[in-house]
Scaffold this motif. Structure first.
Motif, PDB file in Angstrom:
ATOM      1  N   MET A 117      34.143  61.460  42.191  1.00 59.38           N
ATOM      2  CA  MET A 117      33.645  60.271  41.485  1.00 59.38           C
ATOM      3  C   MET A 117      33.650  59.066  42.437  1.00 59.38           C
ATOM      4  N   SER A 118      32.565  58.298  42.502  1.00 60.85           N
ATOM      5  CA  SER A 118      32.512  57.140  43.384  1.00 60.85           C
ATOM      6  C   SER A 118      33.350  56.006  42.838  1.00 60.85           C
ATOM      7  N   VAL A 119      33.669  55.043  43.739  1.00 59.17           N
ATOM      8  CA  VAL A 119      34.433  53.880  43.303  1.00 59.17           C
ATOM      9  C   VAL A 119      33.677  53.083  42.258  1.00 59.17           C
ATOM     10  N   TRP A 120      32.331  53.068  42.369  1.00 59.03           N
ATOM     11  CA  TRP A 120      31.563  52.277  41.403  1.00 59.03           C
ATOM     12  C   TRP A 120      31.569  52.933  40.033  1.00 59.03           C
ATOM     13  N   SER A 121      31.653  54.259  39.999  1.00 59.64           N
ATOM     14  CA  SER A 121      31.799  54.929  38.711  1.00 59.64           C
ATOM     15  C   SER A 121      33.115  54.554  38.061  1.00 59.64           C
ATOM     16  N   GLN A 154      30.874  37.142  33.752  1.00 63.02           N
ATOM     17  CA  GLN A 154      31.072  37.846  32.481  1.00 63.02           C
ATOM     18  C   GLN A 154      32.573  37.982  32.201  1.00 63.02           C
ATOM     19  N   ASP A 155      33.127  39.150  32.435  1.00 64.34           N
ATOM     20  CA  ASP A 155      34.553  39.336  32.129  1.00 64.34           C
ATOM     21  C   ASP A 155      35.469  38.809  33.213  1.00 64.34           C
ATOM     22  N   LEU A 156      34.918  38.566  34.413  1.00 67.17           N
ATOM     23  CA  LEU A 156      35.692  37.967  35.492  1.00 67.17           C
ATOM     24  C   LEU A 156      35.330  36.501  35.648  1.00 67.17           C
ATOM     25  N   THR A 157      36.270  35.713  36.130  1.00 66.25           N
ATOM     26  CA  THR A 157      36.009  34.314  36.440  1.00 66.25           C
ATOM     27  C   THR A 157      35.234  34.237  37.755  1.00 66.25           C
ATOM     28  N   PRO A 158      34.631  33.100  38.079  1.00 69.13           N
ATOM     29  CA  PRO A 158      33.982  32.975  39.386  1.00 69.13           C
ATOM     30  C   PRO A 158      34.981  32.999  40.540  1.00 69.13           C
ATOM     31  N   LEU A 159      36.279  32.970  40.214  1.00 68.44           N
ATOM     32  CA  LEU A 159      37.320  33.148  41.221  1.00 68.44           C
ATOM     33  C   LEU A 159      37.582  34.626  41.495  1.00 68.44           C
ATOM     34  N   GLY A 160      37.127  35.502  40.592  1.00 63.21           N
ATOM     35  CA  GLY A 160      37.350  36.930  40.726  1.00 63.21           C
ATOM     36  C   GLY A 160      38.488  37.463  39.890  1.00 63.21           C
ATOM     37  N   SER A 161      39.095  36.637  39.059  1.00 65.80           N
ATOM     38  CA  SER A 161      40.204  37.061  38.207  1.00 65.80           C
ATOM     39  C   SER A 161      39.695  37.405  36.807  1.00 65.80           C
ATOM     40  N   GLU A 162      40.579  37.963  35.983  1.00 66.99           N
ATOM     41  CA  GLU A 162      40.206  38.298  34.615  1.00 66.99           C
ATOM     42  C   GLU A 162      40.140  37.027  33.769  1.00 66.99           C
ATOM     43  N   ASP A 207      24.955  44.779  39.912  1.00 66.21           N
ATOM     44  CA  ASP A 207      25.427  44.810  38.535  1.00 66.21           C
ATOM     45  C   ASP A 207      26.928  44.573  38.465  1.00 66.21           C
ATOM     46  N   MET A 208      27.660  44.946  39.515  1.00 63.01           N
ATOM     47  CA  MET A 208      29.090  44.677  39.565  1.00 63.01           C
ATOM     48  C   MET A 208      29.346  43.198  39.851  1.00 63.01           C
ATOM     49  N   ALA A 209      28.565  42.595  40.749  1.00 67.76           N
ATOM     50  CA  ALA A 209      28.739  41.189  41.082  1.00 67.76           C
ATOM     51  C   ALA A 209      28.515  40.285  39.866  1.00 67.76           C
ATOM     52  N   ALA A 261      30.270  38.392  47.143  1.00 69.22           N
ATOM     53  CA  ALA A 261      30.470  39.687  46.502  1.00 69.22           C
ATOM     54  C   ALA A 261      29.385  40.681  46.909  1.00 69.22           C
ATOM     55  N   LEU A 262      28.191  40.181  47.183  1.00 68.19           N
ATOM     56  CA  LEU A 262      27.052  41.025  47.535  1.00 68.19           C
ATOM     57  C   LEU A 262      26.946  41.292  49.026  1.00 68.19           C
ATOM     58  N   THR A 263      27.598  40.456  49.849  1.00 68.47           N
ATOM     59  CA  THR A 263      27.345  40.537  51.292  1.00 68.47           C
ATOM     60  C   THR A 263      28.596  40.695  52.145  1.00 68.47           C
ATOM     61  N   GLY A 264      29.771  40.363  51.621  1.00 68.20           N
ATOM     62  CA  GLY A 264      30.976  40.393  52.434  1.00 68.20           C
ATOM     63  C   GLY A 264      31.387  41.810  52.811  1.00 68.20           C
ATOM     64  N   VAL A 265      31.687  42.025  54.081  1.00 66.73           N
ATOM     65  CA  VAL A 265      32.105  43.342  54.567  1.00 66.73           C
ATOM     66  C   VAL A 265      33.270  43.192  55.532  1.00 66.73           C
TER      67      VAL A 265
END
Length: 464
Positions: free
Chosen positions: A1-5, A43-51, A36-38, A147-151
């Motif tokens: 199963m992938s991490v995104w799953s 949505q359920d996460l804040t723009p800080l990345g927290s719940e 879709d994850m970003a 979130a879309l570009t950081g590596v």
């Protein structure tokens, strides 16, 4: 199963269980997240990345924006220490050595150790929880892009594709969680005066006075991409003012973004020799500046520098009582004599709240050398900053612990940690660094700073 799953299945789950399976990964497994994850950052996460949601019993509130400006009812003007927006809060309860068993699941290893060893004088006053962390909207927008570009690069020892905010607001590994501590919004140009105190076991102490300033190029609004940094994410100068035996020492650091292929560049001016020399020892487990050997160079701020000597693994997210909203501890109404006590800071002035924290373990690689064989870090979910740590020696024994005492500088706004305590269980001494009570307030708008200042030639002039 992938991490995104795993992520998609976890998205329907509330509370801390959302992270436990998805984040048991090693560096470089996955980096940027799909679109879709970003979208979860709105949505359920804040723009800080927290719940966004609070916990089930309401002891952790939902995030509703934090302190994004001077709070109503607070009188603040430039040049003031920040008034406490929660001064009216009363203590909910106090955790001591005698009752710590009732709170064991909510105590970090750091605080269990402090209570067990110093329980005759150490305690934890727990207050209502406030999710005060807030940042400007342009930082939230940077997080969405990151979130879309950081590596990660070079096995977790560098970052690319991100700028300004947190590089990994939806992280995939312990390395990314660590980089969220080391990178983030702190405003562009900052200066401060501060003290460092290392008391004896009896409570007597020597006070180091210093001033430092930084240009955080990671936060430069004119730099739009990571490539524009030329691998230099911050420029930093530390000037020691007292005591006399170390007065005039100056340190210059060019902090790099990729810390393996292009390590930190550092120089030191010594008034004794009147020379500027390269200072590669300002790194790893070399003694920290103005610490009398009570801490390592890479422990300032919780952790800094290259992570390459350790393997970083996340142990998940959990709830814990942690230092938070410590405005009283930073107040100019207190003197250093009010705060300094034998073995630890005066616990009457430290505020603890219940929050969610990421727990990350750093294990020394077999081929590497460091005085700490293992380190465990607790990072607040809203700020990503380290608030507590455990430091183990080569025998596996707990040697030192760290506490960090955050506030939200709501006039910026920025989620800041100025003060750091390192407690040594072998000799009963501790280091408190970043105290500002008897100093001028931190200046987050030091617009007079110029990058031309951060040269070896300049620090020779400063030292004289």
């Amino acid at each position: 199963m992938s991490v995104w799953s795993v992520f998609r299945r976890a998205a329907a789950v509330t509370g801390s269980a959302i992270v436990l399976a998805a984040f048991m990964l090693t560096a470089g497994a996955v980096a940027a997240v799909p679109a879709d994850m970003a979208k979860r950052l709105d949505q359920d996460l804040t723009p800080l990345g927290s719940e966004r949601a609070g916990n089930a019993d309401g002891t952790i509130p939902a995030w509703t924006g934090g302190l994004s400006g001077v709070p109503a009812g607070i009188t603040y003007s430039e040049g003031m220490h920040l008034p406490d927006p929660y001064a009216g809060d009363t203590i909910k309860f106090t955790i001591t050595r005698d009752n710590m068993g009732q709170h064991g699941d909510l105590l970090t290893g750091t605080h269990k150790a402090l209570l067990e060893r110093y329980g005759d004088t150490f305690k934890m006053n727990v207050y209502p929880s406030h999710r005060s962390c807030a940042q400007p909207e342009f930082v939230y927008e940077a997080n969405r892009k990151n979130a879309l570009t950081g590596v990660l690069t070079d096995g977790g020892n560098g970052v690319d594709g991100a700028i300004m905010g947190k590089p990994f607001p939806i992280p995939n590994s312990g390395y990314e969680i660590l980089w969220n501590h080391m990178l983030g919004f702190a405003n562009h140009k900052i200066s401060r005066q501060f003290a460092a105190i290392i008391p004896t076991s009896g409570g007597d102490y020597i006070r180091y006075a210093a001033e430092d300033d930084a240009i955080v190029r990671w936060n430069d609004p004119s730099i739009k991409t990571a490539a524009g940094l030329d691998n230099i994410m911050a420029l930093y100068i530390l000037h020691t003012l007292s005591p006399v035996r170390v007065a005039g020492n100056v340190i210059l650091v060019h902090e790099t973004l990729n810390r393996l292929s292009d390590p930190r560049k550092a120089w030191q001016y010594s008034p004794g020799t009147r020379r500027v020399r390269r200072a590669p020892n300002i790194a790893y487990d070399n003694p920290g500046t103005n610490t009398d050997g009570a801490s390592t160079a890479d422990a300032f701020g919780g952790f800094n520098g290259a992570p390459d000597r350790y393997t970083w693994t996340t142990l998940g997210k959990r709830e814990a009582y942690i230092p938070y909203n410590n405005y009283k501890l930073h107040s100019d109404e207190l003197k250093y004599d009010d705060l300094v006590r034998p073995r630890h800071l005066n616990p009457d002035y430290v505020r603890y709240e219940r929050h969610r924290v990421w727990v990350t373990e750093a294990s020394l690689k077999p081929s590497a050398r460091h005085i700490y064989d293992r380190r465990v870090f607790y990072q607040n979910e809203d700020t990503w900053n380290i608030v507590a740590a455990e430091l183990y020696d080569a025998r596996g024994e707990l040697w030192r612990v760290q506490e960090l005492y955050p506030t939200t500088a709501y006039h910026v706004p920025v989620c800041a940690t100025s003060m750091n305590g390192v407690y040594d269980f072998n000799n009963g001494r501790y280091l408190a660094v970043g105290l500002i009570n008897e100093e001028e307030p931190i200046n987050y708008f030091a617009t007079e700073l110029d990058e031309n200042r951060y040269t070896p030639q300049t620090i020779r002039t400063i030292g004289r």
